[in-house]
Structure formats: structure tokens, C-alpha cells
Design an enzyme around this catalytic site. Structure first.
Site, short mmCIF file in Angstrom:
data_model
loop_
_atom_site.label_atom_id
_atom_site.label_comp_id
_atom_site.label_asym_id
_atom_site.label_seq_id
_atom_site.Cartn_x
_atom_site.Cartn_y
_atom_site.Cartn_z
N CYS A 142 -6.04 -5.49 6.39
CA CYS A 142 -5.30 -5.05 5.21
C CYS A 142 -6.24 -4.82 4.02
O CYS A 142 -6.58 -5.77 3.31
CB CYS A 142 -4.22 -6.08 4.86
SG CYS A 142 -3.30 -5.65 3.38
N CYS A 145 -4.85 -5.77 0.66
CA CYS A 145 -4.81 -7.21 0.38
C CYS A 145 -6.21 -7.74 0.06
O CYS A 145 -6.39 -8.57 -0.83
CB CYS A 145 -4.29 -8.01 1.57
SG CYS A 145 -2.90 -7.28 2.42
N ASP A 146 -7.22 -7.29 0.81
CA ASP A 146 -8.53 -7.95 0.77
C ASP A 146 -9.66 -7.10 0.19
O ASP A 146 -10.76 -7.61 -0.02
CB ASP A 146 -8.93 -8.37 2.20
CG ASP A 146 -7.92 -9.34 2.80
OD1 ASP A 146 -7.31 -10.10 2.02
OD2 ASP A 146 -7.73 -9.34 4.02
#
Ligand code: FAD
Ligand code: NAP
Length: 318
Positions: A142, A145-146
Site C-alpha cells: 500500500c 499508506c506507507d
């Protein structure tokens, strides 16, 4: 047994399993049909769009909207119409007789006269041993997300579809260099995304390339061992992060053996319908659709499933 007094039994006319666009839309329609639906959210409330940023193709919004915002709106609309939302994860079902039964991780037993399966899909991994070692220490599925954690660093992304293309572009906001690794010599991603990729000076393409191993040390990953699948030549790439974007598998393990599925594990539905092999059980969204897999098509199928559930219940009552 799950029916022990400390574990509640909750009955509903319509039980919806999953809280992505398909589940929330089914809930909106079922609630408006006075079916008082109960929706079990699963571990990812809001579904896949919660892990993305810009959504440009959901109709009704002339300006770019954010995935999590869209899902919050759908949830609010479903609740406003009268849907009961429960945070739980279904780990066992019994569709052999009505009322249908589904058990949650919480220990609760959900019984229902009709069920809508909307459990969507989950990220696919490469399956390398080194991928498991470095997952969370450089390897992620992701970027939204990261990606932020790789500010100023060199990263790689593997895949050739829309997700890989969008995530590669997104990563250029943070990273000094993004290498897009694809196993073939052309991308599957939409043309508009391909154009953006090829124009972006921070993105470098590695065609016909497979990842052999993720290498690193106790601090995390440091690079990749790669192979050109046409020439067989092996080479290395420095990268502090690897984003795996090679597609998704339907989240149907819990339903295996309980209703008909295709070879890839997608729930089989009748043509032009969300009806499954069990009368009264319907399937909507990515869990049953390996072709389109879009938020708008998932929402459309959620609408169909609720309308079909309503007709099924009316026929039973009549
Ligand atoms: P999902 O969104 O996958 O939701 C599944 C739900 O089921 C989740 O809430 C989960 O918690 C729940 N669940 C799973 N198992 C259980 C269980 N056992 N018990 C209870 N609940 C369970 N599409 C677009 O149209 N436009 C885009 O811009 C776009 N961008 C995307 C970006 C990314 C990074 C990704 C991964 C996908 C994108 N898509 C986009 C595709 C889109 O997100 C999906 O098609 C859509 O979310 C599918 O909706 P769904 O409701 O079928 O399932
Ligand atoms: P996808 O379309 O299935 O693409 C997966 C990509 O990964 C393909 O290019 C595939 O290669 C490659 N791949 C698969 N297995 C691999 C492996 N083991 N090793 C290396 N490469 C591998 O998946 P997706 O990109 O996640 O998209 C899923 C769905 O969501 C699609 O329907 C997509 O349109 C939708 N989506 C839409 C948007 C948008 O509309 N903006 C954004 C994101 C996602 P091959 O090409 O060789 O098969």
C-alpha cells in the site's frame, strides 16, 4: 458453541457482509426498502478505497475526491437510512438452511433471511520467502499508506495494472526515484496513466523483469535481485522500499464449500444477477466480479443485490 448466553444471536431480514462500495450501497437500498439491514464491516471498514487517495472516476464529482472521504459519505448515508453497522469479522457460515447463519470473531451468531456477500478482494503477494522477511521493513502492498516513510529514498514497485501505475505516480511525491518493474513489455494500466508514467522524470521502467529476491539487513531491505525474463540476465537494483501491486484475490476463503465459485475463487452469480447458487444468498462487488473491479460497478452490484434480496423476501412472504 457460539450460541452460549455470553454470545449474542442477532437476527436480521438482510445480513450484509462487507463494508466497501458494494456493501454500503446494498445497505442504502435495503434500508430504503424497510428491510432494516445489519452490516458486518470486517477488518477493513470502508474497503479498498480507504487505502487510496485521488478518485477521479466515481460519477457525480466534477472535482477529484479522496477515497476515504467517499467511503465515509457512503457509510453515513447507509447509517442515516437505518442500517445497523457492526464491527466484526465473519469466520464461519452455514447456508444449508434458512435462516442462514454466520459466526463472527466476536463470538456473535448472525442469523438472516437473506444474505449479501460483499467481502471484496485482498492484495496479492509475490510469494517469495524474502518478501515475508521484509514485509513491514521495506516491503508494502500500500503506497498510499506507507509511501511517506520513504521520503527522499529510492523505491521500486512491481506490477503493470492501474494500481501499480497510480502508486508509482503517488510515490514520486515523496521518493527521489521510483523504478516500476513489470514482467512484460507493455503495461495493462489505462492509457492516461501510462502517459503520466512515461512523462514523469522520476519514474524509470524496467520491462520484462522478475524479482528473484529482496535483499537487506537487520535494518530493512536495501535492494532487489532481478532477472530479465527474456535474456535470463541477472542484475541488482538499490531500493529501500518495494511496493507490491500485482492485483488482488477475492476474499472468499470463509465461503469455500458453501456455494459455487469459479476456479479463481470468485463467487459464481447468475447472468445479469447477483444471485448465487444458494437462493437467498447474493454476491456483489469485487467478490463476484473479476472483470471490472471498480468502485462504481461494486456499488451498482450492491444496489442489484439489495433489490434482488427484497424480491426474494417478498416472494417468500407471499
Ligand atoms: P472492498 O472495497 O474490497 O470491501 C470489502 C469489504 O469486505 C471490506 O470492508 C472488508 O472489511 C470486508 N470483509 C472482507 N472479509 C470479511 C469477512 N470475512 N467478514 C466481514 N467483512 C469482511 N476503483 C475505482 O472505481 N476508482 C479508483 O480510483 C480506484 N482506485 C483504487 C485504488 C487502489 C489502491 C485499489 C486497491 C483499488 C482501487 N479501485 C478503484 C478499485 C475499488 O477500490 C474496488 O473495486 C472496490 O473497493 C470494490 O468494492 P467492494 O465493496 O466489492 O469490496
Ligand atoms: P490488475 O489489473 O489485475 O493488474 C495486476 C498487474 O500485476 C498486471 O500487470 C500483472 O501482469 C501483474 N502481476 C500479476 N501477478 C504477478 C506476479 N506474480 N509477478 C509480477 N507481476 C504480476 O490489478 P490492479 O492493478 O490491482 O487493479 C485491480 C482492479 O482495480 C482493476 O480492475 C483496476 O482497473 C482497478 N483499479 C482502478 C483504478 C482506477 O480506475 N483509477 C485504480 C486502481 C485499480 P500482467 O499484465 O502480465 O498480467
Amino acid at each position: 458453541m457460539n450460541t452460549a448466553p455470553e454470545h449474542p444471536v442477532r437476527h436480521s431480514k438482510v445480513l450484509i457482509i462487507g463494508s466497501g462500495p458494494a456493501g454500503y450501497t446494498a445497505a442504502i437500498y435495503a434500508a430504503r426498502a424497510n428491510l432494516a439491514p445489519l452490516l458486518v464491516t470486517g477488518m477493513e471498514p470502508g474497503g479498498q478505497l480507504m487505502i487510496t487517495t485521488d478518485v477521479e472516476n466515481y460519477p457525480g464529482f466534477a472535482d477529484v475526491i479522496q477515497g476515504p472521504w467517499l467511503m465515509e459519505q457512503m457509510k453515513a448515508q447507509a447509517v442515516h437510512m437505518g442500517t445497523v453497522m457492526i464491527i466484526d469479522y465473519i469466520n464461519k457460515v452455514d447456508f444449508s438452511a434458512r435462516p442462514f447463519k454466520a459466526w463472527g470473531e466476536s463470538g456473535a451468531l448472525y442469523t438472516a433471511d437473506a444474505v449479501i456477500l460483499a467481502t471484496g478482494a485482498k492484495a496479492r503477494w509475490l510469494g517469495l520467502d524474502s518478501e515475508k522477511i521484509f514485509r513491514g521493513r521495506g516491503v508494502s502492498a500500500c503506497a498510499t499508506c506507507d509511501g511517506f516513510f520513504f521520503k527522499g529514498q529510492e523505491v521500486a514497485i512491481v506490477g503493470g495494472g492501474n494500481t501499480a501505475a497510480e502508486e508509482a505516480l503517488f510515490l514520486t511525491n515523496f521518493c527521489s526515484k521510483v523504478t516500476l518493474i513489470h514482467r512484460r513489455d507493455s503495461l495493462k494500466a489505462e492509457k492516461i496513466l501510462q502517459d503520466r508514467i512515461f512523462k514523469n522524470p522520476k519514474i524509470e521502467m524496467l520491462w520484462d523483469t522478475a524479482i528473484e529476491e529482496i535483499v537487506g539487513n537487520e535494518k530493512g531491505m536495501t535492494g532487489l535481485r532481478l532477472k530479465n525474463v527474456k535474456t535470463g540476465a541477472e542484475f541488482s537494483l538499490n531500493a529501500q522500499g518495494l511496493f507490491v501491486a500485482i492485483g488482488h484475490d477475492p476474499a472468499t476463503d470463509v465461503f469455500r464449500g458453501h456455494l459455487a465459485m469459479d476456479a479463481a475463487g470468485y463467487i459464481a452469480t447468475a447472468p445479469d444477477s447477483t444471485a448465487t447458487s444458494i437462493p437467498g444468498v447474493f454476491a456483489a462487488g469485487d467478490v463476484a466480479d473479476h472483470v471490472y473491479r471498480q468502485a462504481v460497478t461494486a456499488a451498482g452490484m450492491g444496489c442489484m443485490a439489495a433489490l434482488e434480496a427484497d424480491r426474494f423476501l417478498a416472494a417468500q412472504a407471499g
